[in-house]
Design a protein around this motif. Sequence first.
Motif, PDB file in Angstrom:
ATOM      1  N   VAL A 123      -6.397  10.811  10.552  1.00  0.00           N
ATOM      2  CA  VAL A 123      -5.523   9.697  10.934  1.00  0.00           C
ATOM      3  C   VAL A 123      -4.320   9.719  10.004  1.00  0.00           C
ATOM      4  N   ASN A 124      -3.138   9.900  10.577  1.00  0.00           N
ATOM      5  CA  ASN A 124      -1.905   9.884   9.797  1.00  0.00           C
ATOM      6  C   ASN A 124      -1.190   8.552   9.975  1.00  0.00           C
ATOM      7  N   PRO A 125      -0.528   8.058   8.931  1.00  0.00           N
ATOM      8  CA  PRO A 125       0.164   6.770   9.041  1.00  0.00           C
ATOM      9  C   PRO A 125       1.463   6.877   9.834  1.00  0.00           C
ATOM     10  N   VAL A 130      10.829   3.217   6.429  1.00  0.00           N
ATOM     11  CA  VAL A 130      10.693   4.377   5.547  1.00  0.00           C
ATOM     12  C   VAL A 130       9.798   4.001   4.369  1.00  0.00           C
ATOM     13  N   PRO A 131       8.690   4.734   4.178  1.00  0.00           N
ATOM     14  CA  PRO A 131       7.726   4.334   3.149  1.00  0.00           C
ATOM     15  C   PRO A 131       8.030   4.944   1.790  1.00  0.00           C
ATOM     16  N   PRO A 132       7.555   4.328   0.715  1.00  0.00           N
ATOM     17  CA  PRO A 132       7.598   4.989  -0.596  1.00  0.00           C
ATOM     18  C   PRO A 132       6.642   6.179  -0.582  1.00  0.00           C
ATOM     19  N   THR A 133       6.865   7.120  -1.470  1.00  0.00           N
ATOM     20  CA  THR A 133       6.076   8.353  -1.473  1.00  0.00           C
ATOM     21  C   THR A 133       4.586   8.097  -1.633  1.00  0.00           C
ATOM     22  N   TRP A 134       4.198   7.160  -2.495  1.00  0.00           N
ATOM     23  CA  TRP A 134       2.779   6.916  -2.764  1.00  0.00           C
ATOM     24  C   TRP A 134       2.018   6.483  -1.522  1.00  0.00           C
ATOM     25  N   ALA A 135       2.717   5.788  -0.593  1.00  0.00           N
ATOM     26  CA  ALA A 135       2.036   5.192   0.553  1.00  0.00           C
ATOM     27  C   ALA A 135       1.560   6.237   1.561  1.00  0.00           C
ATOM     28  N   ILE A 136       2.229   7.372   1.630  1.00  0.00           N
ATOM     29  CA  ILE A 136       1.873   8.386   2.624  1.00  0.00           C
ATOM     30  C   ILE A 136       0.439   8.875   2.399  1.00  0.00           C
ATOM     31  N   LYS A 137       0.121   9.247   1.172  1.00  0.00           N
ATOM     32  CA  LYS A 137      -1.230   9.718   0.875  1.00  0.00           C
ATOM     33  C   LYS A 137      -2.238   8.578   0.937  1.00  0.00           C
ATOM     34  N   PHE A 138      -1.843   7.394   0.497  1.00  0.00           N
ATOM     35  CA  PHE A 138      -2.766   6.254   0.460  1.00  0.00           C
ATOM     36  C   PHE A 138      -3.285   5.920   1.858  1.00  0.00           C
ATOM     37  N   PHE A 139      -2.423   6.011   2.864  1.00  0.00           N
ATOM     38  CA  PHE A 139      -2.802   5.608   4.218  1.00  0.00           C
ATOM     39  C   PHE A 139      -3.207   6.784   5.112  1.00  0.00           C
ATOM     40  N   THR A 140      -3.369   7.960   4.540  1.00  0.00           N
ATOM     41  CA  THR A 140      -3.780   9.131   5.311  1.00  0.00           C
ATOM     42  C   THR A 140      -5.287   9.327   5.220  1.00  0.00           C
ATOM     43  N   LYS A 141      -5.932   9.537   6.358  1.00  0.00           N
ATOM     44  CA  LYS A 141      -7.362   9.852   6.408  1.00  0.00           C
ATOM     45  C   LYS A 141      -7.510  11.280   6.924  1.00  0.00           C
ATOM     46  N   THR A 142      -8.226  12.095   6.184  1.00  0.00           N
ATOM     47  CA  THR A 142      -8.314  13.517   6.515  1.00  0.00           C
ATOM     48  C   THR A 142      -9.408  13.842   7.520  1.00  0.00           C
ATOM     49  N   LEU A 200      -2.300   8.633  15.168  1.00  0.00           N
ATOM     50  CA  LEU A 200      -1.369   7.963  14.265  1.00  0.00           C
ATOM     51  C   LEU A 200      -1.721   6.487  14.190  1.00  0.00           C
ATOM     52  N   GLU A 201      -1.742   5.938  12.984  1.00  0.00           N
ATOM     53  CA  GLU A 201      -2.059   4.522  12.773  1.00  0.00           C
ATOM     54  C   GLU A 201      -0.797   3.754  12.413  1.00  0.00           C
ATOM     55  N   ASN A 202      -0.525   2.686  13.144  1.00  0.00           N
ATOM     56  CA  ASN A 202       0.629   1.840  12.837  1.00  0.00           C
ATOM     57  C   ASN A 202       0.402   1.096  11.525  1.00  0.00           C
ATOM     58  N   ILE A 203       1.337   1.239  10.596  1.00  0.00           N
ATOM     59  CA  ILE A 203       1.251   0.570   9.294  1.00  0.00           C
ATOM     60  C   ILE A 203       2.426  -0.400   9.160  1.00  0.00           C
ATOM     61  N   PRO A 204       2.188  -1.697   9.302  1.00  0.00           N
ATOM     62  CA  PRO A 204       3.286  -2.664   9.142  1.00  0.00           C
ATOM     63  C   PRO A 204       3.729  -2.766   7.689  1.00  0.00           C
ATOM     64  N   PRO A 263       6.078   6.643 -11.502  1.00  0.00           N
ATOM     65  CA  PRO A 263       5.854   5.221 -11.195  1.00  0.00           C
ATOM     66  C   PRO A 263       4.929   4.977 -10.009  1.00  0.00           C
ATOM     67  N   GLY A 264       4.907   5.886  -9.017  1.00  0.00           N
ATOM     68  CA  GLY A 264       4.066   5.673  -7.847  1.00  0.00           C
ATOM     69  C   GLY A 264       2.593   5.614  -8.170  1.00  0.00           C
ATOM     70  N   ARG A 265       2.194   6.175  -9.310  1.00  0.00           N
ATOM     71  CA  ARG A 265       0.770   6.184  -9.649  1.00  0.00           C
ATOM     72  C   ARG A 265       0.247   4.811 -10.058  1.00  0.00           C
ATOM     73  N   ILE A 266       1.153   3.855 -10.234  1.00  0.00           N
ATOM     74  CA  ILE A 266       0.713   2.496 -10.548  1.00  0.00           C
ATOM     75  C   ILE A 266      -0.132   1.940  -9.391  1.00  0.00           C
ATOM     76  N   TYR A 267       0.169   2.362  -8.169  1.00  0.00           N
ATOM     77  CA  TYR A 267      -0.576   1.870  -7.015  1.00  0.00           C
ATOM     78  C   TYR A 267      -1.982   2.468  -6.974  1.00  0.00           C
ATOM     79  N   ARG A 268      -2.117   3.699  -7.431  1.00  0.00           N
ATOM     80  CA  ARG A 268      -3.457   4.293  -7.530  1.00  0.00           C
ATOM     81  C   ARG A 268      -4.260   3.584  -8.621  1.00  0.00           C
ATOM     82  N   ALA A 269      -3.561   3.158  -9.675  1.00  0.00           N
ATOM     83  CA  ALA A 269      -4.228   2.392 -10.734  1.00  0.00           C
ATOM     84  C   ALA A 269      -4.704   1.045 -10.191  1.00  0.00           C
ATOM     85  N   ILE A 270      -3.850   0.379  -9.424  1.00  0.00           N
ATOM     86  CA  ILE A 270      -4.219  -0.911  -8.837  1.00  0.00           C
ATOM     87  C   ILE A 270      -5.451  -0.744  -7.944  1.00  0.00           C
TER      88      ILE A 270
END
Length: 293
Positions: A123-125, A130-142, A200-204, A263-270
Amino acid sequence: MQTVVILICTFNRPRYLDELLTALTHEVSSAPCKTLSIVVVDNGTQDVSNLAEAFRSVLPMEYVRLPQSGLVGARNCSLRRGLRHNPDFLVFIDDDEVPESGWLRELLSTLTTSGADFAVGPVNPKFSQVPPTWAIKFFTKTGESFCTSNLIIRASVVPRDEAEWFQTRFSLTGGEDGDFLRRLAASGARYAVAHSALVLENIPADRVTARYVWRSGFRDGVVAAQLSSSRTGEGANVARNIWLALRKAAYGLNHLLWSILKPGRIYRAIDDFAMASGVLLGSFGFTCKFYGS
């Protein structure tokens, strides 16, 4: 040729459901199966029967308005209705997703060539902006994780006892799909990844936030604790969960330190800190509401 039933649970997302059903009209016309039916179970507060009726002329669809609330109830209702068609295969897709062309063909091909009993696709987002770089991997399911967002399963491996289907203790948190598929695998069902069956998954925009990342991670932690509680030995479960929480907290600390440079890794920390908190609180019976009740 095989018979297939596609199962969709919907809750107050008519715009996304319209997009999904439109895409499915193309899949139906090219589906490599003898019979294809679609079951839509709606337990939202917004009645979408008019939308479903508009597609009846182009889709072999059964629309069910379910008064009972809760995601698990809708899942089990869709499964019950789907099995009435005596299908060879059941296919799950979420109401906020859109399949790529050839999706159903690839799901069927995966089970045919692998001999597996169920398969999960990637499932791809699909972001609303336009998303920040960190969000692409976060919302991707392999497709490596057990979920119903893009799933095909042989009807023959579904337990006859409905008590073995999706469990009500996951109604508010979700995670019922992972629990169900793990139990199937533990009983001997074989699993494969349908790498080419993409949806594809809709990400608001309101999901691409630190608040959503925290809620999602916390929910994942609570679900992990719930899954652990089904094993024997309460003391061992608590100890196992504490160890998991400590590991996730350590990962979070590592991401937090690296966020100085990236800086994007702060979201992985959260996400890691939230999951650690969810595991700890879930171990002592705390739950949370992630889905509408």
